[in-house]
Design a protein around this motif. Structure first.
Motif, PDB file in Angstrom:
ATOM      1  N   GLY A 299     -72.318  58.529 -16.968  1.00 52.68           N
ATOM      2  CA  GLY A 299     -71.887  58.057 -15.659  1.00 52.68           C
ATOM      3  C   GLY A 299     -72.242  58.972 -14.512  1.00 52.68           C
ATOM      4  N   LEU A 300     -72.592  60.227 -14.800  1.00 53.38           N
ATOM      5  CA  LEU A 300     -73.002  61.134 -13.731  1.00 53.38           C
ATOM      6  C   LEU A 300     -74.347  60.746 -13.141  1.00 53.38           C
ATOM      7  N   ARG A 301     -75.185  60.083 -13.943  1.00 51.54           N
ATOM      8  CA  ARG A 301     -76.547  59.716 -13.534  1.00 51.54           C
ATOM      9  C   ARG A 301     -77.309  60.927 -13.008  1.00 51.54           C
ATOM     10  N   LEU A 302     -77.410  61.946 -13.846  1.00 49.59           N
ATOM     11  CA  LEU A 302     -78.152  63.147 -13.495  1.00 49.59           C
ATOM     12  C   LEU A 302     -79.201  63.429 -14.560  1.00 49.59           C
ATOM     13  N   GLY A 303     -80.429  63.526 -14.135  1.00 49.94           N
ATOM     14  CA  GLY A 303     -81.524  63.905 -15.010  1.00 49.94           C
ATOM     15  C   GLY A 303     -82.488  64.766 -14.225  1.00 49.94           C
ATOM     16  N   TRP A 304     -83.503  65.288 -14.912  1.00 47.03           N
ATOM     17  CA  TRP A 304     -84.451  66.154 -14.216  1.00 47.03           C
ATOM     18  C   TRP A 304     -85.814  66.112 -14.893  1.00 47.03           C
ATOM     19  N   LEU A 305     -86.825  66.335 -14.088  1.00 44.59           N
ATOM     20  CA  LEU A 305     -88.203  66.445 -14.557  1.00 44.59           C
ATOM     21  C   LEU A 305     -88.732  67.804 -14.143  1.00 44.59           C
ATOM     22  N   ALA A 306     -89.296  68.539 -15.099  1.00 45.10           N
ATOM     23  CA  ALA A 306     -90.048  69.752 -14.781  1.00 45.10           C
ATOM     24  C   ALA A 306     -91.516  69.355 -14.811  1.00 45.10           C
ATOM     25  N   LEU A 307     -92.143  69.338 -13.650  1.00 43.41           N
ATOM     26  CA  LEU A 307     -93.442  68.699 -13.471  1.00 43.41           C
ATOM     27  C   LEU A 307     -94.595  69.681 -13.417  1.00 43.41           C
ATOM     28  N   PRO A 308     -95.766  69.273 -13.898  1.00 45.39           N
ATOM     29  CA  PRO A 308     -96.984  70.027 -13.592  1.00 45.39           C
ATOM     30  C   PRO A 308     -97.204  70.039 -12.080  1.00 45.39           C
ATOM     31  N   ALA A 309     -97.844  71.079 -11.586  1.00 44.78           N
ATOM     32  CA  ALA A 309     -98.035  71.201 -10.141  1.00 44.78           C
ATOM     33  C   ALA A 309     -98.729  69.980  -9.554  1.00 44.78           C
ATOM     34  N   ALA A 310     -99.700  69.427 -10.269  1.00 43.19           N
ATOM     35  CA  ALA A 310    -100.469  68.299  -9.735  1.00 43.19           C
ATOM     36  C   ALA A 310     -99.655  67.018  -9.630  1.00 43.19           C
ATOM     37  N   LEU A 311     -98.522  66.948 -10.321  1.00 43.53           N
ATOM     38  CA  LEU A 311     -97.717  65.721 -10.295  1.00 43.53           C
ATOM     39  C   LEU A 311     -96.520  65.803  -9.362  1.00 43.53           C
ATOM     40  N   VAL A 312     -96.251  66.967  -8.806  1.00 38.96           N
ATOM     41  CA  VAL A 312     -95.054  67.098  -7.966  1.00 38.96           C
ATOM     42  C   VAL A 312     -95.103  66.142  -6.784  1.00 38.96           C
ATOM     43  N   GLU A 313     -96.158  66.214  -6.001  1.00 38.39           N
ATOM     44  CA  GLU A 313     -96.237  65.371  -4.814  1.00 38.39           C
ATOM     45  C   GLU A 313     -96.254  63.883  -5.144  1.00 38.39           C
ATOM     46  N   PRO A 314     -97.041  63.415  -6.116  1.00 36.91           N
ATOM     47  CA  PRO A 314     -97.026  61.982  -6.443  1.00 36.91           C
ATOM     48  C   PRO A 314     -95.660  61.486  -6.918  1.00 36.91           C
ATOM     49  N   VAL A 315     -94.954  62.282  -7.730  1.00 38.36           N
ATOM     50  CA  VAL A 315     -93.652  61.837  -8.217  1.00 38.36           C
ATOM     51  C   VAL A 315     -92.611  61.891  -7.102  1.00 38.36           C
ATOM     52  N   VAL A 316     -92.696  62.878  -6.229  1.00 30.13           N
ATOM     53  CA  VAL A 316     -91.774  62.941  -5.087  1.00 30.13           C
ATOM     54  C   VAL A 316     -91.945  61.715  -4.205  1.00 30.13           C
ATOM     55  N   ARG A 317     -93.166  61.264  -4.014  1.00 29.91           N
ATOM     56  CA  ARG A 317     -93.379  60.040  -3.224  1.00 29.91           C
ATOM     57  C   ARG A 317     -92.688  58.848  -3.876  1.00 29.91           C
ATOM     58  N   GLN A 318     -92.761  58.762  -5.182  1.00 27.85           N
ATOM     59  CA  GLN A 318     -92.083  57.670  -5.886  1.00 27.85           C
ATOM     60  C   GLN A 318     -90.572  57.764  -5.698  1.00 27.85           C
ATOM     61  N   LYS A 319     -90.035  58.976  -5.744  1.00 29.45           N
ATOM     62  CA  LYS A 319     -88.598  59.176  -5.551  1.00 29.45           C
ATOM     63  C   LYS A 319     -88.181  58.759  -4.147  1.00 29.45           C
ATOM     64  N   GLU A 320     -88.989  59.108  -3.155  1.00 24.76           N
ATOM     65  CA  GLU A 320     -88.669  58.725  -1.771  1.00 24.76           C
ATOM     66  C   GLU A 320     -88.604  57.209  -1.635  1.00 24.76           C
ATOM     67  N   LEU A 321     -89.494  56.510  -2.312  1.00 29.26           N
ATOM     68  CA  LEU A 321     -89.497  55.050  -2.243  1.00 29.26           C
ATOM     69  C   LEU A 321     -88.344  54.434  -3.030  1.00 29.26           C
ATOM     70  N   ALA A 322     -87.945  55.092  -4.119  1.00 26.53           N
ATOM     71  CA  ALA A 322     -86.911  54.529  -4.986  1.00 26.53           C
ATOM     72  C   ALA A 322     -85.539  54.616  -4.349  1.00 26.53           C
ATOM     73  N   ASP A 323     -85.105  55.820  -3.967  1.00 33.97           N
ATOM     74  CA  ASP A 323     -83.770  55.948  -3.380  1.00 33.97           C
ATOM     75  C   ASP A 323     -83.640  57.142  -2.440  1.00 33.97           C
ATOM     76  N   GLY A 324     -84.751  57.786  -2.138  1.00 32.92           N
ATOM     77  CA  GLY A 324     -84.698  58.884  -1.173  1.00 32.92           C
ATOM     78  C   GLY A 324     -84.244  60.190  -1.780  1.00 32.92           C
ATOM     79  N   GLN A 325     -83.062  60.197  -2.359  1.00 32.31           N
ATOM     80  CA  GLN A 325     -82.518  61.420  -2.946  1.00 32.31           C
ATOM     81  C   GLN A 325     -81.328  61.066  -3.827  1.00 32.31           C
ATOM     82  N   SER A 326     -81.013  61.949  -4.753  1.00 38.45           N
ATOM     83  CA  SER A 326     -79.841  61.775  -5.597  1.00 38.45           C
ATOM     84  C   SER A 326     -78.617  62.367  -4.910  1.00 38.45           C
ATOM     85  N   GLY A 327     -77.424  61.956  -5.386  1.00 38.31           N
ATOM     86  CA  GLY A 327     -76.183  62.381  -4.753  1.00 38.31           C
ATOM     87  C   GLY A 327     -75.995  63.893  -4.757  1.00 38.31           C
ATOM     88  N   ALA A 328     -75.616  64.441  -3.607  1.00 36.90           N
ATOM     89  CA  ALA A 328     -75.495  65.890  -3.464  1.00 36.90           C
ATOM     90  C   ALA A 328     -74.264  66.446  -4.164  1.00 36.90           C
TER      91      ALA A 328
END
Length: 473
Positions: free
Chosen positions: A318-347
Motif C-alpha cells: 500500500g505504500l506504492r514505493l519502488g525504485w530503479l537504479a538506472l544506467p546513465a544513458a537511461l536516466v533522462e529517457p525514464v525521467v521523461r516517462q515519469k514526468e508524463l505518468a504522474d510527475g512525481q511520487s508522494g513526498a
C-alpha cells in the motif's frame, strides 16, 4: 434563515444545512427539496404545495419558491403538470448489488495463500510514525511542492547507501528514480526502451503474467526464455534479436532458484555485445534463510543492468514505493516517462522511508520479518512432511513462497484449483505462472505455487490445515 415548514404533516424542509454551507436562500431551498427527493422522503408522484403556499409556510418570497421549482424541474427532479401543480418526478434507481456478488457460485476465500504477498500485520506502525515525525520536522519547505521527478534526494541518497551495503548495487543518487512500485517502474522503463527502438523483451518462461502484460501494454512483444535448475538459460539471448530481458536473478519466481554465475556472466556479455538492457527484478532480495545472500547482478555492469527494487514485500504494497537504479544513458529517457505518468511520487512516504533507513529502523524491521517468515516456512514444511509426505517442497531457501510438486496421479491443476475454492483457499498453480509466449505447458505432475506470508498468525494454522487437506485429495 433557519426555518422548518410542514405541509400536510408530510413535507419537512430544513434550509439550515444549505445556509450553513453558505448557500443563498433559493439554493438552500433547492438543496433541501433535492435531498428529500433523493432520500425518498418525497417519493415520486408526491404533489408539492403551490409556490404561494410554500412561500407562506417558509416566510420567503413567492418568486424564490417559483424559481427553485423551475430549476428542479429543469434538472428532472420535479415535473410541472397543467392543472395538477408540481409533483416529484419518477426516476431510475440503481439496482442493489448484493454484498455476496461474485461469490454465489464459489465459496468465499478464507485463507489467502497467493504467492508474492507479505504479512501486512507486520508493518512497523510505531517505527513508521516516529520516522514520519522526525522527517517532517526537518524537511525543507520545498519538499512539499513540485520537485525532481526522480524523487526526493533524501530517499535517493539513503537508497544508494543501503543498496550498496546489503545488495552490492553500484549506483549514485542521481541515477535512482523513485516510482509507485515495480509495476510502474517496469512500465516507465519499457516506454523509454520503446522510444529507443526496442521492440522485443525476453521474459522468463515462468513468472508473473500481469507484469508481462505491462510490457505488452506499452507495445513491446515478449519472448519466453527457458528455465532449468540453474535459472534462465541466458546463453539463448545471443542471436534472439531481443533488445532487453527481465530476470529475477536472486530468487527466480516461481521456481526459487538463483541464477548461476555462468548464466549471469552470459547475460552481461550479451548486453555489452548487443547494447541490450537487463532488468533485474529484485522483488524479495531481503529474505533469505538457508543460504548466503545472493548479490545483485547489477554490479557486473551498471551501464547495462537496471536494478529494480520495491518496498512492497519488506514493508507493505500500500505504500506504492519502488525504485530503479538506472544506467546513465537511461536516466533522462525514464525521467521523461515519469514526468508524463504522474510527475512525481508522494513526498511524505519518501521522506519517512529515508528516515527509517538512515536511522537503522528499516534494518531492524527486515531482520524481524526474516525471522517471522522463516518460522512460517518451517511450519509449512513440517506440516506437509507429516500429512502429505509425497509432496515435494522446493524453492524455499529464500522469499515468501514455495512450490509444491505433487506426485504423479494427483488431481490436475484445474481440479486442484476447483477444490481449493471449496476449501476457501486462494492458491496459484505453475500453469498460472507460465508466460503466454512460452506456449502450452509440457506434461508434468501438477504443482502449486503458494505464499506463506499473507495470513496473520491466528489464521496460519487453519490455512496449513486446509492446504494439507487439498494436496492429500
Amino acid at each position: 434563515m433557519e426555518s422548518w415548514a410542514t405541509f400536510g404533516g408530510d413535507l419537512h424542509l430544513d434550509l439550515s444545512a444549505g445556509r450553513a454551507r453558505g448557500l443563498g436562500l433559493r439554493a438552500a431551498l433547492e438543496d433541501a427539496l433535492r435531498s428529500a427527493a433523493r432520500d425518498g422522503r418525497l417519493p415520486p408522484g408526491t404533489r408539492l404545495p403551490s409556490s404561494r403556499a410554500l412561500s407562506g409556510d417558509l416566510g420567503i418570497a413567492r418568486n424564490t419558491v417559483a424559481e427553485a421549482y423551475a430549476q428542479l424541474t429543469a434538472e428532472g427532479w420535479l415535473t410541472a403538470r397543467q392543472g395538477s401543480g408540481t409533483v416529484v418526478a419518477e426516476r431510475g434507481t440503481p439496482s442493489a448489488v448484493p454484498a455476496t456478488a461474485g461469490l454465489l457460485r464459489t465459496p468465499a476465500v478464507r485463507f489467502d495463500l497467493m504467492p508474492g504477498r507479505p504479512d501486512v500485520s507486520l508493518f512497523p506502525r510505531s517505527a513508521w510514525l516516529a520516522a514520519s515525525r522526525r522527517a517532517l520536522t526537518v524537511a525543507p519547505h520545498e519538499a512539499f511542492g513540485y520537485s525532481d521527478p526522480r524523487g526526493r534526494i533524501e530517499l535517493r541518497r539513503a537508497l544508494a547507501e543501503y543498496l550498496a551495503r546489503v545488495r552490492g548495487v553500484r549506483t549514485d543518487p542521481g541515477r535512482i528514480l523513485i516510482c509507485a512500485g515495480y509495476t510502474q517502474g517496469l512500465g516507465l522503463l519499457c516506454g523509454a526502451l520503446r522510444e529507443q527502438g526496442v521492440r522485443t523483451v525476453a521474459v522468463e518462461e515462468y513468472g508473473l503474467p500481469p507484469q508481462h502484460r505491462v510490457i505488452t501494454a506499452v507495445g513491446l512483444e515478449t519472448v519466453a526464455l527457458p528455465l532449468d535448475q540453474d535459472g534462465a538459460r541466458t546463453e539463448l539471448l545471443s542471436g534472439s534479436g531481443v533488445g532487453a530481458v527481465v530476470l529475477t536473478s536472486a530468487h527466480q519466481f516461481p521456481t526459487g532458484v538463483p541464477l548461476r554465475a555462468a548464466r549471469r556472466a552470459a547475460a552481461a556479455a550479451w548486453a555489452r555485445e548487443t547494447g541490450g538492457v537487463i532488468v533485474e527484478d529484485d522483488y524479495d532480495g531481503e529474505f533469505r534463510y538457508d543460504r548466503q545472500p545472493v548479490g545483485a547482478m547489477q554490479a557486473l555492469d551498471p551501464e547495462r543492468v537496471v536494478y529494480a527494487g520495491t518496498a512492497s514485500k519488506s514493508l507493505a504494497p500500500g505504500l506504492r514505493l519502488g525504485w530503479l537504479a538506472l544506467p546513465a544513458a537511461l536516466v533522462e529517457p525514464v525521467v521523461r516517462q515519469k514526468e508524463l505518468a504522474d510527475g512525481q511520487s508522494g513526498a511524505f512516504e519518501q521522506l519517512t522511508l529515508a528516515e527509517l533507513i538512515t536511522s537503522g529502523g528499516f534494518d531492524r524491521h527486515v531482520r524481524r520479518c526474516r525471522l517471522h517468515y522463516r518460522r512460517r516456512r518451517d511450519q509449512l514444511v513440517a506440516a506437509l512432511a507429516e500429512r502429505a509426505p509425497l509432496v515435494r517442497v522446493t524453492g524455499i531457501a529464500a522469499g515468501l513462497h514455495a512450490v509444491l510438486q505433487l506426485p504423479p496421479g494427483s488431481l490436475s491443476e484445474e481440479e486442484l484449483l476447483r477444490q481449493a475454492g471449496w476449501l476457501g483457499l486462494a492458491v496459484n498453480t505453475m500453469s498460472d505462472c507460465r508466460a503466454a509466449s512460452a506456449g502450452p505447458a509440457p506434461d508434468a505432475p501438477p504443482a502449486l505455487v503458494i505464499g506463506y506470508g499473507t495470513p496473520p498468525d491466528r489464521a496460519f494454522a487453519g490455512a496449513l490445515d486446509a492446504l494439507c487437506t487439498l494436496v492429500s485429495l
